[in-house]
Design an enzyme around this catalytic site. Structure first.
Site, short mmCIF file in Angstrom:
data_model
loop_
_atom_site.label_atom_id
_atom_site.label_comp_id
_atom_site.label_asym_id
_atom_site.label_seq_id
_atom_site.Cartn_x
_atom_site.Cartn_y
_atom_site.Cartn_z
N MET A 102 -14.07 -0.45 -2.51
CA MET A 102 -14.71 -1.04 -1.33
C MET A 102 -16.21 -0.81 -1.40
O MET A 102 -16.67 0.24 -1.86
CB MET A 102 -14.14 -0.42 -0.05
N MET A 154 -12.27 -4.98 -3.00
CA MET A 154 -12.65 -5.47 -1.68
C MET A 154 -14.16 -5.42 -1.60
O MET A 154 -14.76 -4.58 -0.92
CB MET A 154 -11.98 -4.61 -0.60
N ASP A 202 -8.25 1.09 -4.67
CA ASP A 202 -9.01 0.22 -3.78
C ASP A 202 -10.50 0.50 -3.93
O ASP A 202 -10.97 1.61 -3.65
CB ASP A 202 -8.60 0.46 -2.32
N SER A 214 0.66 6.49 1.97
CA SER A 214 1.20 7.72 2.53
C SER A 214 2.71 7.83 2.34
O SER A 214 3.25 8.93 2.31
CB SER A 214 0.85 7.81 4.02
N GLY A 228 -7.05 2.70 4.98
CA GLY A 228 -5.66 3.03 4.75
C GLY A 228 -4.99 3.49 6.04
O GLY A 228 -5.65 3.76 7.05
N HIS A 235 -2.58 2.13 -7.62
CA HIS A 235 -3.41 1.13 -6.94
C HIS A 235 -4.73 1.77 -6.54
O HIS A 235 -4.75 2.78 -5.82
CB HIS A 235 -2.67 0.60 -5.71
N HIS A 262 -7.97 -3.08 -6.99
CA HIS A 262 -8.11 -4.07 -5.91
C HIS A 262 -9.56 -4.02 -5.43
O HIS A 262 -9.99 -3.04 -4.83
CB HIS A 262 -7.13 -3.73 -4.79
N GLY A 311 0.66 -0.72 5.06
CA GLY A 311 1.76 -0.32 5.92
C GLY A 311 3.12 -0.36 5.27
O GLY A 311 4.14 -0.39 5.97
#
Length: 601
Positions: free
Chosen positions: A416, A447, A414, A577, A523, A412, A445, A556
């Site tokens: 941004m 954002m 991210d 994590s 994160g 994945h 992803h 999370g």
């Protein structure tokens, strides 16, 4: 010149002969000055051995996949597609053997048309087809000519595709068969011979007139008349609803399943070509299902589908459909001879490698029933997908950390922009580098603001999945269609406070819905259980609509929270994590997958 280099690097032709003949060919078409240039280049190449040249070329590779691409002469996207197709069947260790086998000279195989000819004495039989054999050395043309065409050149996989239709279950007298995409006619000839033997009637169809002519020529050695129409297979099948007992659909495909015979196919196709092929395959098989006579289910069918939505299969697309089973069957029915013959080279007794055209376009590992063997309508139980978030990786040792998650389904990423969210991460160049080094496909992803403008670029980089935010997109459905057309899965994300009800009517327009379980942008945040009710509503609606959309959660996710998300309906989990912070990321991935599987919605 390319042919000359091929002769120097990959054949046993003497160097001086390869250079001389190539230069002569260049001279005949380009003149003396061009021939002089070709002579200088080819003679320079001939001074070093193929091994020395290969070592020199591999030094410039940017990744292990690119190095493998240069060594085996396969595009990187093909290598990744083959790796994931093999991995889906637990055969990932066969990749090198498969790539090497693609570059071997093809062995000539022949067929004795059933009921019309016998395999000549003293010739070796092929391992799987009961009518296939290997001719002796030399040109097989005299054997074809003297037999009147009942002995002919045809590869074993092609023979099995035709026999899958005729031998899947006993033939009843008077059955009506259709070969929907018949060109160039090899399978049609086998079907025609089988029809004669069993009292069935065969019709053939081929859209391209020249190929239709080849079909008629292929049928010349078979007694009786087989009408050959020249129509679009979709309209041809639609014009005869419920009229046929058996239909063979050998749909147009990439050609990657026959690279020994057509090595150039690997360079003629790109991931961008696959969505259109996949759509055509689905339409052809769906039309064929409509032309089948209804009846009872057949126990011989390897994969039954009660919904006429079979996936377009690549790299090799051949489907046999039988009316009495009302089913879609890849070329793997239960047949008396060694079932499960693979048309890929290694190993002879392995199951046929299949992958779903839709999810292989980027390409990415296929988790559909086509690859996994599950029977389904719409949403079905499957192995939960675990996508480690690269935000939790060690950026200084990115490649090493990526190597530790080879058992994941996706990585994945991210992206941004410091506008849509208050953080800045990766751009296209970094994503490309991750794409080149990752052992698993990318789940990107976004954002970012204005994804309508920027998202397609990430799909063009080869990302398997590209997800953008509903809150940022101007035309989400149009953007999803653009991403799919490029070859990526299209995902739509919503923030924790965004209602999901507006997504209900567009579930079929996207491949994945991402429900954020933290506020996007950073994160390491705590899981928000208050997002679970809307995830459950989304999952219930997807089930009600019989939608195959993936439901992803991000934020999370850990060993203590993944069960809640799975119970609410998630099937794809982004964990940062919890994976990269573990002593053994592979074990962490496996543990998360087990926990999610035990708490399915």
């Amino acid at each position: 010149m390319r042919l000359g280099v091929h002769q120097l690097m990959s054949t046993r032709i003497a160097s001086h002969a390869a250079v001389n003949e190539s230069v002569q060919q260049v001279r005949s078409s380009g003149g003396r000055s061009v021939a002089g240039f070709a002579n200088a280049v080819l003679r320079r190449i001939s001074r070093d051995t193929p091994g020395e040249w290969l070592a020199r070329i591999e030094q410039d590779a940017r990744s292990d996949d690119e190095r493998l691409s240069l060594r085996t002469a396969h595009p990187v996207w093909v290598i990744r597609a083959m790796r994931r197709a093999l991995a889906a069947e637990g055969r990932a260790d066969e990749l090198d053997a498969l790539l090497d086998a693609d570059n071997l000279a093809p062995r000539v195989t022949m067929v004795a048309l059933p009921g019309l000819a016998e395999i000549p004495a003293g010739l070796a039989r092929t391992p799987s087809s009961p009518f296939g054999f290997v001719p002796g050395s030399g040109d097989p043309e005299p054997l074809v000519r003297t037999s009147g065409g009942v002995l002919r050149v045809q590869d074993e996989g092609s023979q099995l595709a035709a026999l899958a239709l005729t031998r899947a279950q006993p033939v009843q007298d008077g059955e009506r068969w259709l070969d929907l995409c018949a060109g160039p006619g090899g399978k049609t000839a086998i079907l025609a011979a089988e029809a004669v033997a069993h009292g069935a009637r065969l019709e053939a169809n081929e859209l391209v007139p020249a190929r239709a002519g080849l079909v008629r020529r292929a049928l010349a050695g078979v007694p009786g008349e087989v009408p050959v129409s020249e129509e679009d297979g979709r309209t041809r099948a639609a014009s005869a609803p419920g009229a046929y007992d058996r239909i063979l659909v050998d749909a147009p495909c990439t050609g990657l399943g026959a690279l020994r015979r057509r090595p150039e196919a690997r360079w003629r196709k790109s991931p961008a070509d696959l969505p259109a092929l996949t759509a055509l395959q689905i339409e052809l098989v769906s039309a064929a299902l409509g032309a089948l006579a209804p009846g009872e289910c057949s126990p011989t069918s390897r994969a039954r589908r009660t919904s006429p939505r079979p996936p377009g299969c690549s790299p090799r697309s051949a489907a046999s459909t039988t009316g009495r089973s009302r089913s879609w069957m890849p070329v793997r029915p239960s047949v008396p001879w060694r079932a499960g013959r693979s048309t890929w080279p290694p190993p002879p007794t392995a199951p046929a490698a299949r992958s779903c055209g839709r999810t292989d376009t980027a390409p990415t590992r296929c988790s559909s029933a086509c690859c996994g063997g599950a029977e389904h309508n719409g949403r079905v139980p499957h192995q939960p997908r675990i996508n480690p978030s690269i935000l939790a990786a060690d950026f200084v040792n990115m490649q090493a950390d990526l190597a530790r998650i080879a058992g994941a389904d996706f990585v994945h990423v991210d992206v941004m922009d410091n506008h849509f969210v208050p953080n800045l991460t990766f751009g296209p160049q970094m994503v490309q580098r991750i794409q080149d080094t990752s052992p698993v496909p990318l789940d990107v992803h976004l954002m970012i603001d204005d994804p309508d403008r920027w998202a397609p670029a990430y799909a063009e980089l080869g990302a398997a999945s590209v997800t953008f935010h509903l809150e940022a997109a101007n035309e989400p459905v149009a953007l999803a269609r653009r991403l799919r057309a490029i070859g990526a899965r299209a995902g739509l994300a919503v923030k924790p406070m965004t209602p999901v009800e507006s997504l209900f009517d567009i579930l079929d327009d996207v491949d994945q819905i991402l429900v954020m379980t933290v506020e996007p942008g950073f994160g390491g945040q705590s899981f928000m259980p208050e997002t679970m009710p809307k995830l459950r509503r989304l999952a219930d609606e997807a089930r009600r609509r019989d939608s195959s959309v993936w439901l992803q959660v991000d934020g999370g996710i850990s060993a203590s929270t993944i069960a809640q998300a799975a119970e609410a309906g998630a099937d794809t989990f982004v964990a940062g994590s919890a994976v990269f912070g573990a002593d053994d990321p592979e074990q962490a991935i496996a543990a998360l997958r087990r926990t999610a599987a035990g708490h399915r919605h």
